[in-house]
Write an enzyme that holds these catalytic residues in place. Structure first.
Site, short mmCIF file in Angstrom:
data_model
loop_
_atom_site.label_atom_id
_atom_site.label_comp_id
_atom_site.label_asym_id
_atom_site.label_seq_id
_atom_site.Cartn_x
_atom_site.Cartn_y
_atom_site.Cartn_z
N TYR A 132 0.85 -1.21 0.00
CA TYR A 132 0.00 0.00 0.00
C TYR A 132 0.88 1.25 0.00
O TYR A 132 0.49 2.29 -0.52
CB TYR A 132 -0.97 -0.03 1.18
CG TYR A 132 -2.19 0.85 0.95
CD1 TYR A 132 -3.03 0.63 -0.14
CD2 TYR A 132 -2.50 1.91 1.81
CE1 TYR A 132 -4.14 1.44 -0.37
CE2 TYR A 132 -3.61 2.70 1.59
CZ TYR A 132 -4.43 2.46 0.50
OH TYR A 132 -5.52 3.26 0.28
N LYS A 177 -3.69 8.41 2.88
CA LYS A 177 -4.99 8.14 3.51
C LYS A 177 -4.99 8.59 4.98
O LYS A 177 -6.04 8.98 5.50
CB LYS A 177 -5.34 6.65 3.41
CG LYS A 177 -5.64 6.16 1.99
CD LYS A 177 -6.85 6.84 1.37
CE LYS A 177 -7.32 6.09 0.12
NZ LYS A 177 -8.37 6.83 -0.62
P1 NAD Z 1 -12.22 3.17 -9.07
O1 NAD Z 1 -11.09 3.07 -10.03
O2 NAD Z 1 -13.50 2.55 -9.46
O3 NAD Z 1 -12.48 4.69 -8.65
C1 NAD Z 1 -11.43 5.62 -8.52
C2 NAD Z 1 -11.95 6.91 -9.09
O4 NAD Z 1 -10.99 7.95 -8.92
C3 NAD Z 1 -12.21 6.80 -10.61
O5 NAD Z 1 -13.56 7.08 -10.89
C4 NAD Z 1 -11.31 7.87 -11.18
O6 NAD Z 1 -11.88 8.53 -12.29
C5 NAD Z 1 -11.18 8.81 -10.00
N1 NAD Z 1 -10.09 9.78 -10.17
C6 NAD Z 1 -8.77 9.54 -10.30
N2 NAD Z 1 -8.11 10.70 -10.55
C7 NAD Z 1 -9.05 11.68 -10.56
C8 NAD Z 1 -9.02 13.08 -10.79
N3 NAD Z 1 -7.87 13.73 -11.06
N4 NAD Z 1 -10.17 13.77 -10.74
C9 NAD Z 1 -11.34 13.16 -10.49
N5 NAD Z 1 -11.45 11.82 -10.28
C10 NAD Z 1 -10.31 11.10 -10.33
O7 NAD Z 1 -11.67 2.52 -7.71
P2 NAD Z 1 -12.30 2.42 -6.24
O8 NAD Z 1 -11.58 1.30 -5.61
O9 NAD Z 1 -13.78 2.43 -6.31
O10 NAD Z 1 -11.76 3.75 -5.54
C11 NAD Z 1 -12.59 4.68 -4.89
C12 NAD Z 1 -12.01 5.09 -3.56
O11 NAD Z 1 -12.08 3.99 -2.67
C13 NAD Z 1 -10.56 5.52 -3.58
O12 NAD Z 1 -10.40 6.62 -2.69
C14 NAD Z 1 -9.84 4.31 -3.04
O13 NAD Z 1 -8.59 4.64 -2.45
C15 NAD Z 1 -10.84 3.87 -2.02
N6 NAD Z 1 -10.69 2.49 -1.53
C16 NAD Z 1 -10.61 1.47 -2.39
C17 NAD Z 1 -10.47 0.19 -1.90
C18 NAD Z 1 -10.35 -0.98 -2.83
O14 NAD Z 1 -9.87 -2.03 -2.42
N7 NAD Z 1 -10.79 -0.86 -4.07
C19 NAD Z 1 -10.43 -0.05 -0.52
C20 NAD Z 1 -10.52 1.04 0.34
C21 NAD Z 1 -10.64 2.30 -0.17
#
Ligand code: NAD
Length: 246
Positions: free
Chosen positions: A154, A161
């Site tokens: 990570y 985060k």
């Molecule tokens: P995802 O790829 O579906 O979503 C990530 C989003 O970030 C995308 O829609 C992308 O367009 C957007 N993004 C990136 N750069 C950007 C910018 N400059 N302007 C606007 N939007 C931008 O992936 P996800 O896993 O659904 O991620 C969503 C959130 O959840 C993130 O903050 C991620 O860190 C967090 N998260 C994910 C997980 C996991 O395991 N997938 C676990 C915990 C937290």
């Protein structure tokens, strides 16, 4: 347990697998009207399918690194609804070479890009949302427990985060008097576009499955359920928190 008449902005849908999609479905299922954003023209067709399914009132571009786009987005929200009740900020980004390298080797540029898109953008969103939240409101963001504990691979996103979760607490304090609550949801690993950028993510999912009491991963529907619950008036005394769905 209804969000009928509530107006919400969802930033972070990339496709049907996105955590933001699970949240948006839950908001919509509870009756909220939604504005949905897409990152750029490449992402647009994938997000459009979800926006259509959700019957989104607004469908607009939003790259948080483009200040004019972010301002235009909130202006469109103001013109359409005149106010806003909640925003979901579910975005993160780090350049691949920084994300997959050691934290100790991360470049200033790479670190700042990750911090800008994944953390400071929440502050910009909060600043633009505040004047539209005339009847109070809720801001939600997505974190991960690599913020508090070392999670293999990570790396850079851990301190990013951690900053995000701290920002949630300070925003909650600053915006609380205006009736605006700010919370982070911390889901367990979910296979999404963003998570596919992490090294050995399959191993992380296996480890999380083995450690979880239910021996399974959380779904985007379950994350969405908490997101919708946090937006409801009944959650009015919950703010400044990081709530786990893992
Ligand atoms: P995802 O790829 O579906 O979503 C990530 C989003 O970030 C995308 O829609 C992308 O367009 C957007 N993004 C990136 N750069 C950007 C910018 N400059 N302007 C606007 N939007 C931008 O992936 P996800 O896993 O659904 O991620 C969503 C959130 O959840 C993130 O903050 C991620 O860190 C967090 N998260 C994910 C997980 C996991 O395991 N997938 C676990 C915990 C937290």
């Amino acid at each position: 347990m209804s969000l009928a008449g509530k107006k919400g902005l969802v930033i972070g849908i990339a496709n049907a697998q996105s955590i933001a999609t699970g949240c948006a479905r839950a908001f919509r299922g509870a009756g909220a009207d939604l504005a949905v954003t897409y990152l750029n023209d490449k992402a647009k067709p994938h997000v459009e399918q979800v926006a259509t399914e959700l019957g989104a009132d607004l469908f607009l571009p939003c790259d948080v690194q483009h200040a004019d786009q972010l301002e235009a987005l909130f202006e469109q929200v103001r013109e359409r609804w005149g106010r806003l009740d909640f925003v979901l900020h579910s975005i993160a980004f780090a350049p691949r070479e920084v994300l997959q390298g050691r934290l100790v080797d991360s470049s200033v540029e790479g670190f700042l890009t990750a911090m800008d898109i994944s953390c400071h953008s929440l502050l910009r969103v909060a600043r633009l949302a505040e004047p539209l939240m005339t009847e109070g409101g809720t801001l939600l963001t997505m974190s991960f427990h690599g913020s508090r504990e070392v999670v293999s691979n990570y790396q850079l996103m851990g301190p990013v985060k951690a900053a995000l979760e701290s920002a949630v607490r300070y925003l909650a304090d600053e915006l609380g008097p205006a009736g605006i609550r700010v919370n982070a949801i911390s889901p367990g690993p979910v296979a999404t576009r963003a998570s596919s950028g992490l090294s050995e993510f399959d191993e992380l999912m296996q480890d999380a499955t083995a450690r979880s009491p239910g021996r399974r991963l959380a779904t985007i529907e379950e994350i969405g359920f908490l997101a919708a619950a946090l937006v409801m008036p009944g959650a009015g005394a919950v703010t400044g928190q990081t709530l786990y769905v893992d």
